[in-house]
Design an enzyme around this catalytic site. Structure first.
Site, PDB file in Angstrom:
ATOM      1  N   LYS A   1      16.615  20.833 -11.597  1.00  0.00           N
ATOM      2  CA  LYS A   1      15.905  19.587 -11.886  1.00  0.00           C
ATOM      3  C   LYS A   1      16.718  18.543 -12.637  1.00  0.00           C
ATOM      4  O   LYS A   1      17.502  18.865 -13.521  1.00  0.00           O
ATOM      5  CB  LYS A   1      14.650  19.902 -12.709  1.00  0.00           C
ATOM      6  CG  LYS A   1      13.619  20.706 -11.940  1.00  0.00           C
ATOM      7  CD  LYS A   1      12.856  19.862 -10.974  1.00  0.00           C
ATOM      8  CE  LYS A   1      11.660  19.265 -11.670  1.00  0.00           C
ATOM      9  NZ  LYS A   1      10.944  18.378 -10.757  1.00  0.00           N
TER      10      LYS A   1
ATOM     11  N   HIS B   1       0.837  -1.219   0.000  1.00  0.00           N
ATOM     12  CA  HIS B   1       0.000   0.000   0.000  1.00  0.00           C
ATOM     13  C   HIS B   1       0.870   1.267   0.000  1.00  0.00           C
ATOM     14  O   HIS B   1       0.434   2.312   0.484  1.00  0.00           O
ATOM     15  CB  HIS B   1      -0.959   0.061   1.203  1.00  0.00           C
ATOM     16  CG  HIS B   1      -1.719  -1.200   1.421  1.00  0.00           C
ATOM     17  ND1 HIS B   1      -2.975  -1.419   0.901  1.00  0.00           N
ATOM     18  CD2 HIS B   1      -1.386  -2.344   2.084  1.00  0.00           C
ATOM     19  CE1 HIS B   1      -3.395  -2.626   1.244  1.00  0.00           C
ATOM     20  NE2 HIS B   1      -2.447  -3.215   1.959  1.00  0.00           N
TER      21      HIS B   1
ATOM     22  N   SER C   1      14.967  20.708 -16.611  1.00  0.00           N
ATOM     23  CA  SER C   1      13.801  21.574 -16.795  1.00  0.00           C
ATOM     24  C   SER C   1      14.263  22.868 -17.451  1.00  0.00           C
ATOM     25  O   SER C   1      15.345  23.372 -17.150  1.00  0.00           O
ATOM     26  CB  SER C   1      13.169  21.866 -15.431  1.00  0.00           C
ATOM     27  OG  SER C   1      12.470  23.088 -15.480  1.00  0.00           O
TER      28      SER C   1
ATOM     29  N   GLU D   1       9.600   7.644 -17.022  1.00  0.00           N
ATOM     30  CA  GLU D   1       8.202   8.099 -17.110  1.00  0.00           C
ATOM     31  C   GLU D   1       7.587   7.725 -18.446  1.00  0.00           C
ATOM     32  O   GLU D   1       6.412   7.344 -18.524  1.00  0.00           O
ATOM     33  CB  GLU D   1       8.138   9.615 -16.902  1.00  0.00           C
ATOM     34  CG  GLU D   1       8.405  10.016 -15.472  1.00  0.00           C
ATOM     35  CD  GLU D   1       8.541  11.530 -15.293  1.00  0.00           C
ATOM     36  OE1 GLU D   1       8.176  12.025 -14.229  1.00  0.00           O
ATOM     37  OE2 GLU D   1       9.023  12.209 -16.228  1.00  0.00           O
TER      38      GLU D   1
END
Ligand code: ARG
Length: 459
Positions: free
Chosen positions: A284, A157, A278, A291
């Site tokens: 970043k 979980h 970024s 992804e």
């Protein structure tokens, strides 16, 4: 205007927009190699059975072989006036060897030709994906060896559950990929079928030799029903299902790495070469490759749904709708293979970071199951042990005191069975070390598994 393979009964010229709407050449050019190989075998068979003269067969096969070479070199010129790869190669052959080329299409239809080509393509790509998956397993195994002994919190979980070896997680990925490889082998069995010689749907009156064709093309079996042979695209649906499950795995693995790489988790560091920055925030370093692997799984699923949906409700046998099977098929094959390779590189270069983990284990609630099982070993029922431990955790949280900061006297208020040695189990090393069950995260078992996979993957 180009010639067609079927112009005779037509007196009007096809509209330009009809050609562009029905053409598949932009997609099925991928089949060029298989089409040449299939046609060469067909020509040889026509010569052997004397349907055409042996010297004619030789001329045709030679012409096709030189086309095959140009395809492999990347110099074969596609002519978009021809609607598909079969017509393209047929007319290129005519250009090369003259009118004898027209004898090649005896005893075949593009309906059996296209399925035969596609089956050959799938067999090759199944082998390619199998190898890529095995290579990925190898680089995951490399990381499992390098970081053996590194313990992280395991999650259920997405909440802290129990300590586990990081290598145990990595071996879980290897198991997932092993099932994918088995599924690839399984679908290959049903893909490995000669369809050539089925004609348009009913076979042929010409005395062809399908056994010889099968031998020439290296198929394991021969289709036994000509109608089914030209209608069946199950092997594509199956292959796309296998790729869907595979991409689901790759997506889940990616998600783990994304999470573990965040500052919040901080267990691993993804190599910069697999990240992007970024345009606005200078600090970043984003895991875009991971992804996109996560995101593309949905594209792989939709390719499966697209083909299954296209087939549903089609009457037997061939229908032009079936031409639409190739784009999703090629797309899924290409993407999944690329993903396997990229993930391989990511695992080769992944680093672990131990700082975060040490602080995570300061929260001793992650050892709750170990405490409950400690009590079970003292003869207390598991239900009771669960309850005692639960109350102990609640007490420690309420008083902002970790369990090891409590005295034995305080612990005995929860259960008389607690003894001094309870404090020795409240650390990640003991937690994994005292696991007893086969398949558990006990370092001895994990080490054995690493050895086993080492042997399997070396072969
Ligand atoms: N491009 C077609 C396909 O991929 C080839 C078969 C065409 N057959 C026909 N009867 N129109 O399905």
């Amino acid at each position: 205007m180009a010639k067609k393979m079927w112009g005779g009964r037509f007196s009007k010229k096809m509209k330009k927009e009809v050609l562009s709407f029905t053409s598949s050449i932009d997609v099925d050019k991928e089949l060029a190699i298989y089409d040449c190989l299939g046609s060469m075998a067909h020509a040889k068979m026509l010569g052997k059975t004397k349907i055409i003269k042996p010297e004619e067969a030789r001329t045709i096969a030679k012409g096709l072989n030189s086309i095959l070479r140009s395809v492999k070199k990347g110099t074969f010129r596609i002519d978009k006036d021809f609607e598909d790869i079969h017509s393209n190669i047929q007319f290129a052959l005519e250009k090369k060897v003259g009118r004898v080329a027209n004898k090649l299409h005896a005893a075949r239809s593009r309906n059996d030709q296209v399925v035969n080509d596609t089956r050959m393509y799938c067999k090759d790509k199944i082998d390619m994906l199998f190898k890529s998956a095995a290579l990925l397993q190898k680089s995951i195994l490399g990381a499992a060896k390098r970081y053996f002994g590194f313990i992280i919190p395991g999650y259920t979980h997405l909440e802290h559950a129990q300590p586990i070896l990081f290598s145990h997680i990595l071996l879980a990925y290897i198991e997932m990929l092993e099932r994918d490889k088995a599924r690839l082998c399984d679908t290959k069995k049903r893909t490995d079928l000669l369809v050539s010689g089925s004609g348009a749907l009913s076979g042929t009156t010409l005395p062809i030799d399908r056994v010889y064709l099968k031998k020439l093309l290296g198929f394991k079996a021969i289709s036994k029903n000509s109608i089914d042979a030209v209608s069946d695209r199950d092997f594509i649906v199956e292959f796309l299902s296998v790729l869907s499950i595979m991409s689901m795995h790759l997506s889940r693995i990616s998600e783990d790495l994304i999470l573990y790489g965040t500052k919040e988790f901080g267990f691993v560091e993804i190599d910069e070469r697999y990240c992007t920055g970024s345009s606005l925030m200078p600090q970043k370093k984003n895991p875009d490759v991971l992804e996109l692997i996560r995101g593309r799984a949905s594209q792989i699923y939709s390719n499966l749904v697209s083909v299954a949906g296209m087939l549903k409700g089609l009457p037997l046998s061939y229908n032009r709708d079936m031409q639409l099977d190739k784009e999703p098929l090629f797309n899924s094959v290409e993407i999944v293979n690329e993903e396997l390779k990229l993930l391989g590189g990511i695992f080769k270069s992944v680093k672990i970071s131990e700082n975060k983990v040490a602080s995570v284990f300061k929260d001793e609630s992650i050892f709750a199951t170990d405490i409950a099982e400690y009590l079970v070993k003292k003869g207390i029922s598991f239900r009771k042990a669960h309850d005692i431990t639960g109350r102990l955790i609640k007490h420690s949280e309420k008083n902002k005191k970790s369990i090891s900061q409590l005295s034995l006297k305080e612990l005995k208020k929860f259960s008389k069975s607690f003894e001094k040695n309870i404090f020795a189990i409240l650390n990640p090393t003991s937690s994994v070390k005292f696991k007893k069950s086969i398949g558990s995260t006990n370092p001895l078992f994990v080490k054995k598994e690493i050895k086993k996979w080492n042997k399997i993957l070396r072969g």
